[in-house]
Write a protein that holds these residues in place. Structure first.
Motif, PDB file in Angstrom:
ATOM      1  N   MET A  81     -11.409  -7.997   7.884  1.00 15.83           N
ATOM      2  CA  MET A  81     -12.860  -7.942   8.105  1.00 15.83           C
ATOM      3  C   MET A  81     -13.621  -8.506   6.909  1.00 15.83           C
ATOM      4  O   MET A  81     -14.690  -9.091   7.068  1.00 15.83           O
ATOM      5  N   THR A  93       0.830  -1.207   0.000  1.00 15.52           N
ATOM      6  CA  THR A  93       0.000   0.000   0.000  1.00 15.52           C
ATOM      7  C   THR A  93       0.864   1.255   0.000  1.00 15.52           C
ATOM      8  O   THR A  93       2.032   1.198  -0.345  1.00 15.52           O
ATOM      9  N   VAL A  94       0.285   2.365   0.405  1.00 14.59           N
ATOM     10  CA  VAL A  94       1.019   3.624   0.462  1.00 14.59           C
ATOM     11  C   VAL A  94       1.653   3.782   1.838  1.00 14.59           C
ATOM     12  O   VAL A  94       1.476   2.941   2.727  1.00 14.59           O
ATOM     13  N   ARG A 107      -0.073   3.284   5.892  1.00 15.99           N
ATOM     14  CA  ARG A 107      -1.478   2.867   5.965  1.00 15.99           C
ATOM     15  C   ARG A 107      -1.682   1.366   6.027  1.00 15.99           C
ATOM     16  O   ARG A 107      -2.773   0.866   5.709  1.00 15.99           O
ATOM     17  N   GLY A 115      -0.735   7.092  13.968  1.00 16.46           N
ATOM     18  CA  GLY A 115      -2.091   7.287  14.470  1.00 16.46           C
ATOM     19  C   GLY A 115      -2.984   6.078  14.320  1.00 16.46           C
ATOM     20  O   GLY A 115      -4.070   6.033  14.889  1.00 16.46           O
ATOM     21  N   HIS A 116      -2.552   5.098  13.551  1.00 17.12           N
ATOM     22  CA  HIS A 116      -3.433   3.950  13.314  1.00 17.12           C
ATOM     23  C   HIS A 116      -3.277   2.843  14.352  1.00 17.12           C
ATOM     24  O   HIS A 116      -4.197   2.061  14.565  1.00 17.12           O
ATOM     25  N   ARG A 120      -9.820  -1.938  18.319  1.00 20.76           N
ATOM     26  CA  ARG A 120     -10.784  -2.806  17.638  1.00 20.76           C
ATOM     27  C   ARG A 120     -10.392  -4.265  17.776  1.00 20.76           C
ATOM     28  O   ARG A 120     -11.186  -5.154  17.466  1.00 20.76           O
ATOM     29  N   HIS A 133      -5.802   2.436  17.197  1.00 18.19           N
ATOM     30  CA  HIS A 133      -7.166   2.111  16.774  1.00 18.19           C
ATOM     31  C   HIS A 133      -7.337   0.667  16.354  1.00 18.19           C
ATOM     32  O   HIS A 133      -8.368   0.053  16.611  1.00 18.19           O
ATOM     33  N   THR A 152      -6.941  -4.044   8.200  1.00 13.96           N
ATOM     34  CA  THR A 152      -8.249  -4.138   8.868  1.00 13.96           C
ATOM     35  C   THR A 152      -9.328  -4.492   7.843  1.00 13.96           C
ATOM     36  O   THR A 152     -10.171  -5.367   8.078  1.00 13.96           O
ATOM     37  N   GLY A 153      -9.285  -3.809   6.691  1.00 13.45           N
ATOM     38  CA  GLY A 153     -10.263  -4.081   5.632  1.00 13.45           C
ATOM     39  C   GLY A 153     -10.157  -5.505   5.118  1.00 13.45           C
ATOM     40  O   GLY A 153     -11.169  -6.196   4.937  1.00 13.45           O
ATOM     41  N   VAL A 154      -8.928  -5.971   4.904  1.00 13.75           N
ATOM     42  CA  VAL A 154      -8.726  -7.328   4.374  1.00 13.75           C
ATOM     43  C   VAL A 154      -9.280  -8.362   5.360  1.00 13.75           C
ATOM     44  O   VAL A 154     -10.042  -9.260   4.987  1.00 13.75           O
ATOM     45  N   PRO A 168      -4.888   0.197   8.629  1.00 12.81           N
ATOM     46  CA  PRO A 168      -6.271   0.270   8.137  1.00 12.81           C
ATOM     47  C   PRO A 168      -6.542  -0.649   6.949  1.00 12.81           C
ATOM     48  O   PRO A 168      -7.632  -1.245   6.863  1.00 12.81           O
ATOM     49  N   VAL A 169      -5.578  -0.766   6.039  1.00 12.94           N
ATOM     50  CA  VAL A 169      -5.802  -1.640   4.890  1.00 12.94           C
ATOM     51  C   VAL A 169      -5.908  -3.096   5.360  1.00 12.94           C
ATOM     52  O   VAL A 169      -6.809  -3.834   4.932  1.00 12.94           O
TER      53      VAL A 169
END
Lengths: 268, 591
Positions: free
Chosen positions: A95, A81-82, A85, A117-118, A125, A121, A91-93, A88-89
Motif C-alpha cells: 500500500m 518479520t516476526v 505476520r 487469521g490474516h 482486501r 483479510h 499489506t503495508g509495503v 499484514p506487513v
C-alpha cells in the motif's frame, strides 16, 4: 550432514556460471541439503529473471521458520518479520508503494497456525501481494513438531502417541475466502512453479501459491520426496481455471493435482 | 478585569441529550472568548440506563485542569443528578425540570437533597420544549436557554452553536432545536428577572478570541494529517477509535488511506511495512491492543524501522475499565516486549501538546529509525479545550530520513555502527542498496549473527541512538520561582494539569512549592530531573496508577525517597487531593 567443501565450491561455481547470482545473494541458503525449499527458491529466481523485474523493486517479506530465512538468500529487498505476520506487513509495503512487486513467503506453521487469521483479510482486501505458502506439514526449525497440515496420527517428540487434530486444506481455505488466484504446486516441479509464479505475479490482485514441500530431516513418512513424487500429477489438460465450481470440486476431492486451480479474470 | 472561573455540569440519563448540551455549552462559551476545558463521562454500554455527565470549566484565564467543585448544575434527570450533589459548592446554582415528564418519587428528588444556600431555578423544561417544538426532545436546549438567561450569556452565542451543530440535519430539526432554546431563554428571562446573575457578561473584552473547540483525539488526528500521514492502520478500541474515525473522513482528501485491519497485531505490522517502504504511517490503540503490538514494536526496534504508535491509556489490566482514565501503561510503553528494546516514548499533558507531540513523532521516528510511542489517556483524548487552531511547522512536515550516499552503492552497510547510532537507511526502489531488514540480531550488513561481540556492539548502537534523541525532545519544564523548594511535584500526562492547578493554588497561599512537567518519558532528561529533585526538600509524584510508574522510572535518579500519590479511581486526578498532600507534607514532612 555437512556438505564437503569441494562440493560447495563446485556448486558456487555452477551458480555463478548460470548467472543466477544476479538474483541470488552471495549468502548460500542454510536449509538442509535435499530440502524442498531449494526448488522453490530456484523457481522464484527463474520467474524474476523471466519477468525481468528490477531486483530493487522487489520486496520479499517473510516470517519465522525455515522459510523465514528466504529473503537473506536473494538480491531483492527483504523484510524478515516476526512469526506469522508476513501478510499484514506485506499489506503495508504494497500500500505504501504500489509500484513494488511484493512476495510474502512462509511455512505452514507461520501461515496456517500463528498467522492463520490474516489470510482471509488480505484476500478480502485483495491486496496485490503474491503469497507463497511452503507446506511441508512440519515445524522444521524447532526440530519436528506437527503442524496444522499434518495428517492425523503424526508422531513426533511433541506428539509421541500421534496427533488427533484434523489437518487444514490451505488450497480449499484460500478458495473459500475468495482468493482470485489459487495455485497448488510441488517443490519438486520447478518448471510448474515458475510458470505459476509468473502468471500469479502478473495477476492484478492477491495470488496464493500452496506449495507442497518436504522436510528431509524431520519427516520420514509423510511428505517425503518418494511419497510426493508418486502422489502429485498435473491438472487435466482441458481444466478451466476460470470455473470456481470446478476449483472447489478439485480442492475438495483431490489433494494432489497441481497447477492453477482458479484464476479470476475480473479484478476488483 | 473580573476573574471568571466557573465549573458547569450537565447531568442526565443516557438519551437525554446531556453530551450534546455540554458540547453546545462549550462551543458557545468558547465563541464568547473564554478558556474552556470540558470532559464527559458516559457509560460503556451503548444504550442503557447509564448516567451521563459533562463538566466544563470556563475561565477568563488559561484553564489547565478540571477542578473538583461545581458552581452550576444543569439537571436533565433528577435521580441521576443526586450523585452530583457532593460536588456542588454551598452556593451552587441548580437548573432543573420542575415538571418532568415522569413522576419523581420523593426518595429520588434532587431538590430535596440540596443545601438551603443553593440557588434553585426550576423551569418546566419538558412542557416548554413540547409547546415550542411539539416534542420534548429539545428540553436539553430549553435548559441551555435558561442557563443563558440566568447567567447573562448572549443568546447569539448559543444560537450560532445550535445552528452549526444541526445545520446538516435539515431545517425542521434546526428550527425545532432553536425554538426549544428560545422557549427556555424567554421563560427564564421573565421568571427570574430579579435573580439574573450576569457572571459571564461583565468582561470588558474577551480574553481568548479566535479559538476553536478541539478534543485530544481530534488534535491527534489533525496533527497526523498536517504532518503528512499517508496510511493509517487501526482496529477499533475505546478510547482511540475516534482518531480512526476522524482520519477515515479526512485522510482520503489528501490522497491517504485508512484501513481497518483484522487486529492490532496486523495494524502495527502494516505500519512497519509501510515505513519500511518509506511512507509515513501510524496506528492508535489502547492498553489491550498495545499489549498485542509489543512483539512487532520490538521488531521495529531491532530492524530499525520507524513507526508511530499512539496508546490512549484506559483503566487496566486486561479489558479493565474501557471508559475510565488511568496512567498505567507507562511501563508497558517503555519496557514492553522481549529483550532490551529501547524506543522513544513521549506523553503530552494537554490538548495542545497532543497535537504537538503527534506531529513531532513522525519526524522522530524517521530520524531515529525507531518506533515512537505517544502515550495519552482517556481524559486527555476525550476532553475538549479551546485553542488557537494548531498548525504543523514546516519542520514537522519535512521528512527526516538518512539515506545512503552514492559512494556506498554496492558496498552498503544498512546497520553501520556510526557514532550517533543512526545508520543510512535505503528504501525499496533504490538501486544498489538492497538489504534484508530482520528481527534477528545482525551485522552491519544485516546478516544474522549471534556472536558475543556483535550482539554487544549492536545493542550499544541501538541504545546510543535512542539516547541521542534527547537533543530532539523537549526538556522538562519547571513551574516555580526557581531555587530551593519545600515541595517539588513531578508529573506527566493529563495529571500534570491537576498538579499545576494545585501548585498554583499552594503558591497563592504563600507556599514555597513548584512543579516539573515531564513529557519525554524515554529517553528522559536525567540531569534536569535530578537537579529539580536536589533542590526540592520533598519530591511528590502524583499519578493515576497504583504502582507509581513514573516514580519507578525517575525516582532512582536521587537518593531521596520520593513521596508517591497514587489513585486508581478512573477519574481525572482531583487537584484538591494533590493540594492536601502538599499541605500534609509541609506540616509533617514525608512519611
Amino acid at each position: 550432514m555437512k556438505t564437503p567443501g569441494r562440493l560447495l565450491e563446485k556448486k558456487v561455481q555452477e551458480i555463478k556460471d548460470s548467472n543466477e547470482f544476479s538474483v541470488r545473494s552471495s549468502a548460500l541458503p542454510t536449509w538442509c541439503p535435499g530440502c524442498g525449499y531449494f526448488g522453490i527458491h530456484h523457481a522464484l529466481n527463474s520467474c524474476l529473471t523471466e519477468l525481468g523485474l528490477p531486483l530493487h523493486e522487489v520486496v520479499i517479506v517473510s516470517g519465522i521458520g525455515c522459510a523465514g530465512r528466504y529473503p537473506f538468500f536473494g538480491g531483492t529487498y527483504g523484510l524478515h518479520t516476526v512469526h506469522g505476520r508476513t501478510l499484514p506487513v506485506a499489506t503495508g509495503v504494497k500500500m505504501a508503494n504500489p509500484s513494488l512487486t511484493v512476495y510474502a513467503v512462509g511455512g505452514d506453521g507461520d501461515g496456517l497456525a500463528i498467522g492463520g487469521g490474516h489470510l482471509p483479510h488480505i484476500i478480502r482486501r485483495n491486496v496485490n501481494v503474491n503469497y507463497l505458502l511452503f507446506d511441508n506439514s512440519i515445524y522444521g526449525l524447532t526440530k519436528g513438531q506437527p503442524s496444522p497440515s499434518s495428517p492425523v496420527g503424526t508422531t513426533s517428540k511433541a506428539s509421541p502417541f500421534g496427533t488427533i487434530d484434523k489437518p487444514l486444506n490451505a488450497t480449499l481455505m484460500a478458495l473459500t475466502y475468495g482468493a482470485g488466484f489459487v495455485a497448488r504446486l510441488f517443490a519438486g516441479d520447478p518448471d510448474g512453479m515458475k510458470k505459476a509464479f509468473a502468471e500469479g505475479t502478473r495477476h492484478e490482485g492477491f495470488s496464493f501459491f500452496h506449495i507442497y514441500s518436504t522436510c528431509v530431516t524431520f519427516d520420514k513418512v509423510n511428505k517425503t520426496w518418494e511419497n510426493l513424487k508418486h502422489q502429485v500429477r498435473p491438472l487435466p489438460e482441458k481444466y478451466d481455471p476460470s470455473n470456481l465450481r470446478n476449483a472447489f470440486h478439485t480442492a475438495l476431492e483431490d489433494d494432489f493435482s497441481l497447477g492453477i486451480l482458479f484464476k479470476n479474470n475480473s479484478t476488483t | 478585569m473580573q476573574k471568571v472561573d466557573v465549573t458547569i455540569e450537565v447531568c442526565g440519563m443516557a438519551g437525554d441529550g446531556t453530551i450534546a448540551a455540554g458540547g453546545l455549552l462549550n462551543e458557545a462559551m468558547s465563541a464568547g472568548g473564554f478558556s474552556v476545558l470540558g470532559f464527559d463521562s458516559y457509560p460503556a454500554e451503548i444504550r442503557g440506563f447509564g448516567r451521563c455527565v459533562t463538566r466544563s470549566r470556563i475561565g477568563s484565564y488559561e484553564i489547565a485542569a478540571l477542578c473538583d467543585a461545581t458552581q452550576v448544575l444543569i439537571s436533565l434527570d433528577e435521580e441521576q443528578s443526586i450523585s452530583r450533589v457532593p460536588y456542588l459548592v454551598d452556593s451552587a446554582a441548580v437548573i432543573f425540570d420542575n415538571n418532568p415528564p415522569a413522576y419523581v418519587d420523593e426518595s429520588k428528588s434532587l431538590v430535596a437533597r440540596l443545601d438551603p444556600g443553593m440557588a434553585l431555578f426550576g423551569i418546566p423544561l419538558s412542557d416548554l420544549a413540547s409547546e415550542a417544538a411539539g416534542t420534548t426532545r429539545g428540553r436539553n436546549l430549553t435548559a441551555l436557554g435558561g442557563f443563558a438567561a440566568i447567567f447573562g450569556v448572549s443568546p447569539d452565542l448559543f444560537r450560532k452553536a445550535i445552528s452549526e451543530k444541526f445545520a446538516s440535519k435539515g431545517q425542521p430539526v434546526l428550527d425545532a432545536n432553536l425554538k426549544s432554546f428560545e422557549a427556555g431563554f424567554s421563560y427564564a428571562l421573565e421568571q427570574f428577572k430579579d435573580r439574573i446573575s450576569p457572571i459571564f457578561g461583565v468582561l470588558e473584552q474577551t480574553p481568548f478570541p479566535q479559538r476553536v473547540m478541539i478534543s485530544g483525539n481530534q488534535a491527534i488526528g489533525k496533527a497526523a494529517l498536517d504532518a503528512g500521514l499517508k496510511l493509517y492502520f487501526g482496529y477499533p478500541i475505546t478510547p482511540a477509535t475516534p482518531i480512526m474515525e476522524f482520519l477515515a473522513k479526512q485522510l482520503p482528501k489528501t490522497g491517504g488511506r485508512v484501513v481497518q485491519m483484522e487486529d492490532e497485531i496486523s495494524s502495527i505490522g502494516a505500519v512497519l511495512g509501510s515505513y519500511y517502504a518509506g511512507v509515513r504511517a501510524m496506528t492508535a490503540t489502547s492498553g489491550p491492543g498495545f499489549a498485542l503490538m509489543t512483539e512487532l514494536i520490538t521488531h521495529g526496534v531491532m530492524a530499525e524501522i520507524p513507526a508511530v504508535i499512539l496508546n490512549a491509556q484506559r483503566g487496566g489490566p486486561s479489558t479493565g475499565l474501557p471508559t475510565k482514565t488511568e496512567q498505567s501503561d507507562l511501563h508497558a510503553a517503555v519496557f514492553g516486549g522481549p529483550g532490551d528494546s529501547a524506543r522513544i516514548v513521549v506523553a503530552p499533558t494537554n490538548v495542545a501538546e497532543c497535537y504537538e507531540f503527534t506531529a513531532k513523532s513522525f519526524q522522530l521516528a524517521e530520524k531515529f529509525q525507531t518506533p515512537v510511542i505517544v502515550l495519552t489517556d482517556f481524559y486527555l483524548d476525550n476532553r475538549v479545550e479551546n485553542l488557537p487552531l494548531p498548525e504543523a511547522s514546516a519542520g514537522q512536515k519535512s521528512e527526516a530520513n538518512t539515506y545512503p550516499d552514492d559512494s556506498s552503492r554496492g558496498n552498503y552497510r544498512r546497520y553501520a555502527d556510526t557514532e550517533s547510532g543512526i545508520s543510512p537507511r535505503s528504501v525499496p526502489g533504490m538501486e544498489g542498496f538492497t538489504y534484508t531488514a530482520t528481527g534477528l540480531e545482525h551485522t552491519e550488513r544485516g546478516t544474522p549473527d549471534y556472536s558475543p561481540e556483535n550482539h554487544m556492539t549492536m545493542t550499544r548502537k541501538r541504545y546510543r541512538k535512542i539516547k541521542g534523541a534527547l537533543g530532539d525532545l523537549p526538556a522538562p519544564q519547571e513551574f516555580s520561582s526557581g531555587g530551593r523548594l519545600d515541595v517539588g511535584v513531578i508529573g506527566w500526562g493529563s495529571t500534570f494539569g491537576s498538579i499545576l492547578e494545585a501548585v498554583n493554588t499552594a503558591v497563592a497561599l504563600g507556599r514555597n512549592v513548584g512543579a516539573l512537567k515531564i513529557t519525554s518519558i524515554f529517553p528522559f532528561h536525567e540531569d534536569v530531573i535530578r537537579d529539580f529533585m536536589e533542590r526540592s526538600r520533598e519530591v511528590l509524584i502524583p499519578e493515576l496508577n497504583f504502582s507509581g510508574q513514573l516514580a519507578n522510572l525517575v525516582g532512582r535518579l536521587h537518593k531521596k525517597e520520593v513521596v508517591r500519590l497514587n489513585l486508581v479511581t478512573g477519574v481525572p486526578f482531583p487537584p484538591s487531593t494533590i493540594l492536601s498532600e502538599i499541605e500534609r507534607i509541609l506540616a509533617t514532612g514525608a512519611e
